[in-house]
Every structure is written in C-alpha cells, then in structure tokens.
Design a protein around this motif. Structure first.
Motif, short mmCIF file in Angstrom:
data_model
loop_
_atom_site.label_atom_id
_atom_site.label_comp_id
_atom_site.label_asym_id
_atom_site.label_seq_id
_atom_site.Cartn_x
_atom_site.Cartn_y
_atom_site.Cartn_z
N ASP A 54 -11.95 -0.25 -2.60
CA ASP A 54 -11.91 -1.55 -3.17
C ASP A 54 -12.28 -2.71 -2.33
OD1 ASP A 54 -9.40 -1.92 -1.71
OD2 ASP A 54 -8.34 -1.77 -3.52
N ALA A 55 -12.35 -3.97 -2.59
CA ALA A 55 -12.82 -5.11 -1.91
C ALA A 55 -11.59 -5.39 -0.85
CB ALA A 55 -13.15 -6.26 -2.67
N ARG A 56 -10.48 -5.09 -1.21
CA ARG A 56 -9.39 -5.52 -0.15
C ARG A 56 -9.46 -4.52 1.04
NH1 ARG A 56 -6.26 -4.51 -3.82
NH2 ARG A 56 -5.27 -2.77 -3.21
N ASP A 57 -9.86 -3.38 0.57
CA ASP A 57 -9.82 -2.51 1.87
C ASP A 57 -11.16 -2.62 2.51
OD1 ASP A 57 -7.61 -0.99 1.68
OD2 ASP A 57 -8.43 0.89 1.51
N VAL A 58 -12.22 -2.91 1.93
CA VAL A 58 -13.48 -3.25 2.80
C VAL A 58 -13.04 -4.63 3.63
CG1 VAL A 58 -15.92 -4.40 2.60
CG2 VAL A 58 -14.94 -2.45 0.93
N ASP A 59 -12.62 -5.60 3.07
CA ASP A 59 -12.04 -6.61 4.02
C ASP A 59 -11.10 -6.39 5.07
OD1 ASP A 59 -11.36 -9.95 3.94
OD2 ASP A 59 -9.57 -8.71 4.56
N ARG A 60 -9.93 -5.22 4.81
CA ARG A 60 -9.16 -4.96 5.95
C ARG A 60 -10.00 -4.27 6.95
NH1 ARG A 60 -4.80 -1.56 3.20
NH2 ARG A 60 -4.44 -3.51 2.41
N TRP A 61 -11.09 -3.36 6.55
CA TRP A 61 -11.60 -2.60 7.47
C TRP A 61 -12.46 -3.45 8.23
CZ3 TRP A 61 -12.63 1.18 10.67
CH2 TRP A 61 -14.02 1.55 11.18
N MET A 62 -13.55 -4.36 7.59
CA MET A 62 -14.46 -5.16 8.40
C MET A 62 -13.62 -6.22 9.37
SD MET A 62 -16.95 -3.87 7.74
CE MET A 62 -17.70 -4.46 9.03
N ARG A 63 -12.59 -6.69 8.86
CA ARG A 63 -11.55 -7.59 9.75
C ARG A 63 -11.14 -6.60 11.02
NH1 ARG A 63 -10.61 -12.50 9.13
NH2 ARG A 63 -10.85 -13.72 7.26
N ALA A 64 -10.83 -5.55 10.81
CA ALA A 64 -10.48 -4.69 12.10
C ALA A 64 -11.73 -4.59 12.89
CB ALA A 64 -9.84 -3.42 11.62
N VAL A 65 -12.80 -4.18 12.45
CA VAL A 65 -14.04 -3.90 13.13
C VAL A 65 -14.42 -5.53 14.29
CG1 VAL A 65 -16.55 -3.78 13.17
CG2 VAL A 65 -14.97 -2.44 12.01
N PHE A 66 -14.57 -6.66 13.30
CA PHE A 66 -14.91 -7.70 13.97
C PHE A 66 -13.74 -8.35 15.01
CE2 PHE A 66 -17.47 -8.03 10.10
CZ PHE A 66 -18.83 -7.85 10.86
N ALA A 67 -12.45 -7.83 14.83
CA ALA A 67 -11.48 -8.34 15.84
C ALA A 67 -11.47 -7.31 16.88
CB ALA A 67 -10.19 -8.22 15.01
N GLY A 68 -12.16 -6.42 16.97
CA GLY A 68 -12.05 -5.37 18.26
C GLY A 68 -11.12 -4.43 18.47
N ARG A 69 -10.61 -4.20 16.85
CA ARG A 69 -9.46 -3.47 16.79
C ARG A 69 -9.60 -1.82 16.59
NH1 ARG A 69 -6.45 -4.23 12.73
NH2 ARG A 69 -7.36 -6.25 11.92
N VAL A 70 -10.94 -1.62 16.50
CA VAL A 70 -11.14 -0.07 16.21
C VAL A 70 -11.59 0.56 17.65
CG1 VAL A 70 -12.92 1.20 15.13
CG2 VAL A 70 -11.99 -0.82 14.01
#
Length: 404
Positions: free
Chosen positions: A286-302
């Motif tokens: 869902d869109a909420r999880d897409v947001d959660r994943w991409m924020r983790a990526v761009f924040a350098g948390r992955v």
C-alpha cells in the motif's frame, strides 16, 4: 509493454478542485480528497482507472495525510478503495533488489563491481558486465519484457509460473532473432532479474526469503508482500483489480502497426501470475508502506554510508555517463533502482513511477520541504494518456501551501 520508471514531465496544477470539508477531516485533508475525486472523475473514462490511493508524509516520524477515491474494481458491488487496499508496486520495488545487493556488499559477500561471469557463468555473452552496470541500467543487456515471447505468455498463459532463468532466456542471445544490445543508458528489466539471481547465490538463500528478511522485516513493512510466483489468496483479496489499456507497441516490434499486447486490452490482470516480474518489480504494497520504505532509503537507514553513497550515485539517462547531479542540460538521472529528475516547475526531485500490466505506483520526495507524496492506481494506460502526475502536482500545491 514496459514496466519501468516513467520519466514524465510533471506539471504542478494551478487550479484546485473545490469541495466541502468532510466531517472529521482537516481542511487540507479534505482538499486532497477532493483532488483525488476530481482527478478520478476526469480520468476514469480515459485511463480505465476505478480507484486511487494517496499517502502524504511530512517527516519520519511525523504527521501524514491518507486519502482514497473510487472503488477497487469496475463491478457494481466492488468496495471502495481503503486503507486495506493493495496495489502492485511495479518497478518502485527495484529498490528492494538494490538494497539486497548493497547489504550483501556491506557484509563482504560480494562487490557491486564484481562481473557477471563470477556469479552467473552460464551467461558467457554477458560475463564482463558488472553488478553496478546491471543496477544503473548501463549494461547493454536487452529487456525480456519487450520481447514477443513475453507478450505471448501474458496473452495466452497468464497464470504460468516462470522462473528467473525463464525470464533471462527470453533476452539471452542465441544467434537468431536476438533482441538488440544497447550502449549507454538503456532501461532493461533483465538487469534486475540477473541482480536478484546474484543476490540469491551470494547469500545462499532465495531472493524471496532475502526480501522478507532484509527489507520487509528489517524495516517493519506490515503491508508489503513479495512472492516469486502466485500470491496467497489473502493478499490477492486485498489487491485492487488492475486493468490493462495500453495499445502501444513493444520496443522490439519493428515497423509495428498492431501491438503484440493488443489482446490484453481491457483485461483485468489481478489474477495473472506475477512471476513474470520478480526482482524487476514483483512486489505488492500500500502507499503507506511505499512511503515508509522510501523514507528509510533516503534517510540512509537501510545500508551503511559507503553503500548509501553508491546507491545515490547517478548516471545520465542521456549519455549513460556518471553525473554529480541532474541539471538543465542533463535533466534525468538514474542510480541503483532510483531516479532523479528536473520535474518541470517543481525542480529536481527523487521520484519513480513503477508500472505493471494493470497498476501504477508513483512517489516523489520533495527533499527541501521533506514532503513525500505516494500515489497508487489500478490501470496501465498508454503513455500519452497517463496523467497521474497531474494529481500529484495538485496535491503538492495543496500540502505546500497548507504548510505556510
């Protein structure tokens, strides 16, 4: 047919749809809701879309707006799109494959500069291609999803279970009727199937299990799903119906007057087996999880800092050469499963629109304001009919102005 990042020119809408404030909603949320409803009313006849979902976040953690319009399918008894509705992510989930490769590099299991011949010697024609070039689309390897054989499977064998090896075989040169190799930047889904195979071999675990462990569980994505083949009935039950409405010819159709995919027109593809996508774009969320994943990526948390820098390093989609950033002269860049572009008047942003046969997932991260907008809808129209970016521009104006 393509399922890929769509580098459309985004145009910020200047006119906002007027609507009364819904009970229990803030004015800004109501305006987003009205924008979705107005877009759906306008585009449904053209794009064959029946529903749309939006998630807008303002930091992580932080406040968010979630809104929906329409129904999950065209039937008269179909329920409305809701927080429970899922959509296929398409190529936005290529970032899963990039994450696995970079995590394995950080663990010392491989290097992104390893050659294909080291890990997959069964493909000697591509033995000198590096993993990095797979991920940034400069390998020259043809795209299996543009072949006639792939189209025949979609049209005639939609429930067929395919392996990664089956998909690669569609693009691998045999000396007769081979799809063309390319130079510079060329978007090819075969690259990511190969990268997924390398990740599985390096880790000694299936690609499916790696996604579950290193992406879904690691980041806490509770409405994201990945299977190499058919999905469980409980996941399919939450998935919106998806409609194919794209008469465009495939890239490998010379002198085309009738698309190989024309028999798919109007078909509900929800029941098709997504094994044709796999590591190149087979996830559901869902869109909420897409947001959660991409924020983790761009924040350098992955991944660690070294791998994060590799992840963000761009090549020009014009030349295939490395670039420090996008510019007016070179406005589109691709990194490792991520895209950046100058999107009309809203400037340079990280974004991606992933498509499968009947679904679109689009996100844009407005880095300066730390706003992320994610949209999902349930059709795949022709490129010139796709106006999903219009409602994104309208929503951006709403949330930007509301933050002043």
């Amino acid at each position: 047919m393509r399922f890929r990042c769509v580098a459309s020119l985004f145009v910020v809408g200047l006119m906002l749809a007027a609507a009364p404030v819904a009970r229990g909603d803030t004015p800004r949320t109501a305006r987003v809701q009205a924008a979705l409803e107005a877009w759906l009313a306008d585009r449904a006849p053209v794009e064959k879309v029946t529903g749309i979902g939006a998630y807008i976040s303002f930091g992580d953690p932080g406040p968010a707006i979630e809104a929906f319009a329409g129904k999950v399918g065209s039937g008269s008894q179909e329920p409305p799109v809701s927080q429970d509705t899922l959509f296929q992510m398409g190529s936005t989930s290529k970032s899963f494959t990039a994450a696995l490769i970079l995590k394995l590099e950080a663990a010392g299991r491989l290097s992104i500069d390893d050659r294909l011949g080291k890990w997959l010697p069964q493909y000697p024609a591509w033995k000198d291609v590096s993993i990095r070039r797979l991920l940034n689309m400069t390998s020259g390897i043809p795209n299996y999803s543009e072949t006639e054989a792939m189209s025949r499977i979609w049209v005639r064998q939609g429930t067929r279970e395919l392996t990664a090896e089956d998909l690669v075989k569609l693009a691998y040169p045999t000396g007769t009727g081979d799809p063309p190799a390319s130079s510079g930047y060329h978007y090819s889904n075969t690259n990511y199937i190969l990268a997924g195979m390398i990740a599985a071999k390096a880790a000694g675990r299936s690609y499916r299990d790696l996604v579950h462990q290193m992406v879904i569980e690691a980041v806490g994505l509770d409405s994201t799903f990945y299977e190499d083949g058919a999905y469980p009935a409980a996941v399919v039950a939450r998935l919106a119906h998806g409609y194919f409405d794209n008469p465009a010819c495939a890239d490998y159709q010379p002198n085309c007057t009738r698309s190989w995919n024309l028999p798919l027109m109007g078909r509900d593809v929800r029941g098709m087996n997504t094994s044709w996508a796999q590591a190149a774009g087979g996830a559901i969320a869902d869109a909420r999880d897409v947001d959660r994943w991409m924020r983790a990526v761009f924040a350098g948390r992955v991944v660690p800092a070294k791998q994060q820098a590799e992840w963000m390093a761009l090549v020009s989609t014009k030349t295939g050469e490395p670039i420090a950033d996008v510019s007016a002269d070179d406005p589109r860049g691709f990194s490792l499963g991520l895209a950046k572009g100058i999107l009309g008047p809203i400037g340079a942003q990280w974004f991606y629109q992933g498509e499968t046969l009947g679904y679109r997932t689009l996100y844009v991260w407005f880095q300066k304001e730390n706003i992320m907008i994610t949209l999902q809808t349930n059709s795949q129209p022709a490129a010139d009919a796709d106006k999903l970016h219009d409602v994104l521009g309208t929503i951006y104006q709403i949330v930007r102005d509301g933050a002043k």
